[in-house]
Design a protein around this motif. Structure first.
Motif, PDB file in Angstrom:
ATOM      1  N   ASP A 153       0.827  -1.203   0.000  1.00  0.00           N
ATOM      2  CA  ASP A 153       0.000   0.000   0.000  1.00  0.00           C
ATOM      3  C   ASP A 153       0.863   1.257   0.000  1.00  0.00           C
ATOM      4  N   LEU A 154       1.934   1.235   0.783  1.00  0.00           N
ATOM      5  CA  LEU A 154       2.835   2.373   0.842  1.00  0.00           C
ATOM      6  C   LEU A 154       3.556   2.567  -0.490  1.00  0.00           C
ATOM      7  N   ILE A 155       4.015   1.479  -1.102  1.00  0.00           N
ATOM      8  CA  ILE A 155       4.695   1.565  -2.393  1.00  0.00           C
ATOM      9  C   ILE A 155       3.750   2.106  -3.456  1.00  0.00           C
ATOM     10  N   ALA A 156       2.501   1.650  -3.463  1.00  0.00           N
ATOM     11  CA  ALA A 156       1.520   2.132  -4.441  1.00  0.00           C
ATOM     12  C   ALA A 156       1.207   3.611  -4.210  1.00  0.00           C
ATOM     13  N   ALA A 157       1.135   4.037  -2.952  1.00  0.00           N
ATOM     14  CA  ALA A 157       0.844   5.434  -2.659  1.00  0.00           C
ATOM     15  C   ALA A 157       1.985   6.344  -3.114  1.00  0.00           C
ATOM     16  N   VAL A 158       3.231   5.934  -2.892  1.00  0.00           N
ATOM     17  CA  VAL A 158       4.375   6.732  -3.335  1.00  0.00           C
ATOM     18  C   VAL A 158       4.433   6.771  -4.858  1.00  0.00           C
ATOM     19  N   ALA A 159       4.135   5.665  -5.524  1.00  0.00           N
ATOM     20  CA  ALA A 159       4.172   5.628  -6.988  1.00  0.00           C
ATOM     21  C   ALA A 159       3.090   6.500  -7.599  1.00  0.00           C
ATOM     22  N   SER A 160       1.988   6.728  -6.888  1.00  0.00           N
ATOM     23  CA  SER A 160       0.898   7.531  -7.440  1.00  0.00           C
ATOM     24  C   SER A 160       1.129   9.025  -7.293  1.00  0.00           C
ATOM     25  N   LEU A 161       2.151   9.443  -6.529  1.00  0.00           N
ATOM     26  CA  LEU A 161       2.419  10.863  -6.345  1.00  0.00           C
ATOM     27  C   LEU A 161       2.970  11.457  -7.633  1.00  0.00           C
ATOM     28  N   ALA A 162       2.539  12.652  -7.973  1.00  0.00           N
ATOM     29  CA  ALA A 162       2.961  13.304  -9.205  1.00  0.00           C
ATOM     30  C   ALA A 162       4.228  14.122  -8.958  1.00  0.00           C
ATOM     31  N   PRO A 163       5.213  14.056  -9.875  1.00  0.00           N
ATOM     32  CA  PRO A 163       6.444  14.842  -9.706  1.00  0.00           C
ATOM     33  C   PRO A 163       6.159  16.340  -9.760  1.00  0.00           C
ATOM     34  N   GLY A 164       6.920  17.093  -8.972  1.00  0.00           N
ATOM     35  CA  GLY A 164       6.796  18.543  -8.958  1.00  0.00           C
ATOM     36  C   GLY A 164       5.690  19.068  -8.069  1.00  0.00           C
ATOM     37  N   GLU A 165       4.908  18.221  -7.447  1.00  0.00           N
ATOM     38  CA  GLU A 165       3.823  18.656  -6.576  1.00  0.00           C
ATOM     39  C   GLU A 165       4.160  18.359  -5.119  1.00  0.00           C
ATOM     40  N   SER A 166       3.522  19.090  -4.225  1.00  0.00           N
ATOM     41  CA  SER A 166       3.690  18.857  -2.792  1.00  0.00           C
ATOM     42  C   SER A 166       2.499  18.059  -2.283  1.00  0.00           C
ATOM     43  N   HIS A 167       2.765  17.101  -1.423  1.00  0.00           N
ATOM     44  CA  HIS A 167       1.714  16.249  -0.868  1.00  0.00           C
ATOM     45  C   HIS A 167       1.822  16.280   0.650  1.00  0.00           C
ATOM     46  N   GLU A 168       0.753  16.715   1.309  1.00  0.00           N
ATOM     47  CA  GLU A 168       0.743  16.766   2.764  1.00  0.00           C
ATOM     48  C   GLU A 168       0.314  15.411   3.304  1.00  0.00           C
ATOM     49  N   LEU A 169       1.222  14.760   4.018  1.00  0.00           N
ATOM     50  CA  LEU A 169       0.937  13.440   4.577  1.00  0.00           C
ATOM     51  C   LEU A 169       0.293  13.543   5.950  1.00  0.00           C
ATOM     52  N   HIS A 170       0.724  14.542   6.724  1.00  0.00           N
ATOM     53  CA  HIS A 170       0.213  14.694   8.080  1.00  0.00           C
ATOM     54  C   HIS A 170       0.059  16.183   8.343  1.00  0.00           C
TER      55      HIS A 170
END
Length: 116
Positions: free
Chosen positions: A62-79
Motif C-alpha cells: 500500500d505504501l509503495i503504491a501510494a508513493v508511486a501515485s504521487l505526481a512529480p513537482g507537486e507537494s503532498h501533505e501526509l500529516h
C-alpha cells in the motif's frame, strides 16, 4: 592592530607549542605498556548457542503504491500540523531530462568586501 609601513594591520603573536620533551622530539609519545590489555574473543560459541533465523522483510505494498501515485513537482501533505508538532509534506523530485549529460556547476559565491 599594529602599524606596518604606514598601514594598520591585525597581528597575532604566538609562541610555538612544544609537545613532549626535547630529547623525544616535538611528537606525542605512546602510552605506557602497563595499561594495554588485549581481550580475545572466545574460540568457539558457548554451549547451547544457536544462530537466530532472520525474519523475512516486510513489504508494505500500500505504501509503495501510494508513493508511486504521487505526481512529480507537486507537494503532498501526509500529516497536517498540530499545535505542538510540525506537519509532514513530501515533495516529489522531477526526473532529469538528460541523466548522462553534464552535471550542473555550483557557482562560487564572492566574498563580501571587507570594511577594514
Amino acid at each position: 592592530m599594529t602599524e606596518f609601513q604606514g598601514e594598520v594591520i591585525k597581528c597575532y603573536f604566538t609562541q610555538p607549542i612544544v609537545l613532549g620533551s626535547s630529547r623525544d622530539g616535538p611528537h606525542l609519545q605512546p602510552p605506557k605498556r602497563e595499561k594495554q590489555f588485549l581481550i580475545s574473543p572466545p574460540a568457539s560459541p558457548p554451549v547451547g548457542w544457536e544462530p537466530v533465523e532472520e525474519a523475512e522483510p516486510v513489504i508494505n505494498y500500500d505504501l509503495i503504491a501510494a508513493v508511486a501515485s504521487l505526481a512529480p513537482g507537486e507537494s503532498h501533505e501526509l500529516h497536517p500540523p498540530m499545535e505542538d508538532k510540525p506537519g509532514i509534506i513530501v515533495h516529489i523530485c522531477e526526473e532529469a531530462d538528460n541523466p548522462d549529460g553534464p552535471k550542473p556547476q555550483i557557482i562560487q559565491t564572492r566574498r563580501p568586501q571587507s570594511s577594514t
